[in-house]
Design an enzyme around this catalytic site. Sequence first.
Site, PDB file in Angstrom:
ATOM      1  N   ASP A  67       0.788  -1.269   0.003  1.00 35.83           N
ATOM      2  CA  ASP A  67       0.144   0.084  -0.112  1.00 35.83           C
ATOM      3  C   ASP A  67       0.749   1.173   0.065  1.00 35.83           C
ATOM      4  O   ASP A  67       1.937   1.263   0.050  1.00 35.83           O
ATOM      5  CB  ASP A  67      -0.834  -0.137   1.369  1.00 35.83           C
ATOM      6  CG  ASP A  67      -0.328  -0.386   2.513  1.00 35.83           C
ATOM      7  OD1 ASP A  67       0.947  -0.252   2.598  1.00 35.83           O
ATOM      8  OD2 ASP A  67      -1.003  -1.058   3.368  1.00 35.83           O
ATOM      9  N   ASN A 136      -7.404  -3.347  14.209  1.00 33.22           N
ATOM     10  CA  ASN A 136      -8.918  -3.528  13.822  1.00 33.22           C
ATOM     11  C   ASN A 136      -8.763  -4.758  12.960  1.00 33.22           C
ATOM     12  O   ASN A 136      -9.713  -5.212  12.173  1.00 33.22           O
ATOM     13  CB  ASN A 136      -9.569  -2.498  13.393  1.00 33.22           C
ATOM     14  CG  ASN A 136      -8.907  -1.932  12.168  1.00 33.22           C
ATOM     15  OD1 ASN A 136      -7.735  -2.525  11.691  1.00 33.22           O
ATOM     16  ND2 ASN A 136      -9.501  -0.915  11.666  1.00 33.22           N
ATOM     17  N   HIS A 138      -6.924  -5.012  10.197  1.00 30.82           N
ATOM     18  CA  HIS A 138      -6.574  -4.905   8.699  1.00 30.82           C
ATOM     19  C   HIS A 138      -5.570  -5.505   8.514  1.00 30.82           C
ATOM     20  O   HIS A 138      -4.451  -5.489   9.050  1.00 30.82           O
ATOM     21  CB  HIS A 138      -6.866  -3.321   8.360  1.00 30.82           C
ATOM     22  CG  HIS A 138      -5.642  -2.518   8.972  1.00 30.82           C
ATOM     23  ND1 HIS A 138      -5.955  -1.562   9.896  1.00 30.82           N
ATOM     24  CD2 HIS A 138      -4.339  -2.586   8.958  1.00 30.82           C
ATOM     25  CE1 HIS A 138      -4.913  -0.884  10.118  1.00 30.82           C
ATOM     26  NE2 HIS A 138      -3.932  -1.492   9.415  1.00 30.82           N
ATOM     27  N   GLU A 143      -9.421  -2.487   5.544  1.00 31.56           N
ATOM     28  CA  GLU A 143     -10.146  -1.943   6.629  1.00 31.56           C
ATOM     29  C   GLU A 143     -11.506  -2.913   6.865  1.00 31.56           C
ATOM     30  O   GLU A 143     -12.108  -3.492   5.798  1.00 31.56           O
ATOM     31  CB  GLU A 143     -10.681  -0.764   6.551  1.00 31.56           C
ATOM     32  CG  GLU A 143      -9.454   0.267   6.459  1.00 31.56           C
ATOM     33  CD  GLU A 143      -8.883   0.515   7.980  1.00 31.56           C
ATOM     34  OE1 GLU A 143      -8.784  -0.317   8.740  1.00 31.56           O
ATOM     35  OE2 GLU A 143      -8.331   1.736   8.163  1.00 31.56           O
TER      36      GLU A 143
END
Length: 243
Positions: A67, A136, A138, A143
């Site tokens: 990313d 979380n 990811h 996400e």
Amino acid sequence: MNIIKVKNYDEMSKRAAFIVASQVSIKEDSVLGLATGSTPIGTYKQIINIYNDKLIDFKNITTYNLDEYYDLSEENEQSYRCFMNQNLFNHINIDKKNTFVPNGKAENPEKECKRYDSLVEKSGNIDLQILGIGSNAHIGFNEPDDKFAKGTHLVDLKQETIDANARFFKSKEEVPKKAISMGMKNIMAAKKVILLASGENKAQAIKSTIEGPINPSVPASILQLHPDVTFILDEDAASRLNK
């Protein structure tokens, strides 16, 4: 699924670096998928040490990063291109023409996403993918959502992710709100995956990923379906697992 529990961050980093070094030694033109963030920094330091001992050679290696922040130029010190140069590429004999990071300044992000997917596919997909994991759950910047994103895509970052990344910026306001992220298709197409996790703040994400149902609200849970995935966890990250 293979779960390796180690004592601490340093041991996690050494185990991961050994796996990467083995891959590079076995296949001199390997395609590596790379992650950023604080978790893999120790792994990259260990890889550099192994390289300096003249045990591995990166001249024929190709890399794809997961990313990049959207609207940051590669010259920005907080860009992931800059991160990779500083933490790995500048210290090994890799040809930077063979190191790929999404273009965060692309005028047409949809076109850039398609271009990036095409590059990975033309390389024959990734031989070894390194992943970290967010609190979380990811992976990359995939996400929590109501579906798994397939291809590389433009992501609206969750506030939790923005808050977590604020420590790298002078202020929370400077943290990008979007990123271009490789999707699950390329991650799952990798021949081998290693996921690294360190710290108690990752413990629930690891538990949900490994022991919970496969659900896009826990993005990393899709790795339960991967045929060759290894989790390298320090004691704190593994502390909530039942096994």
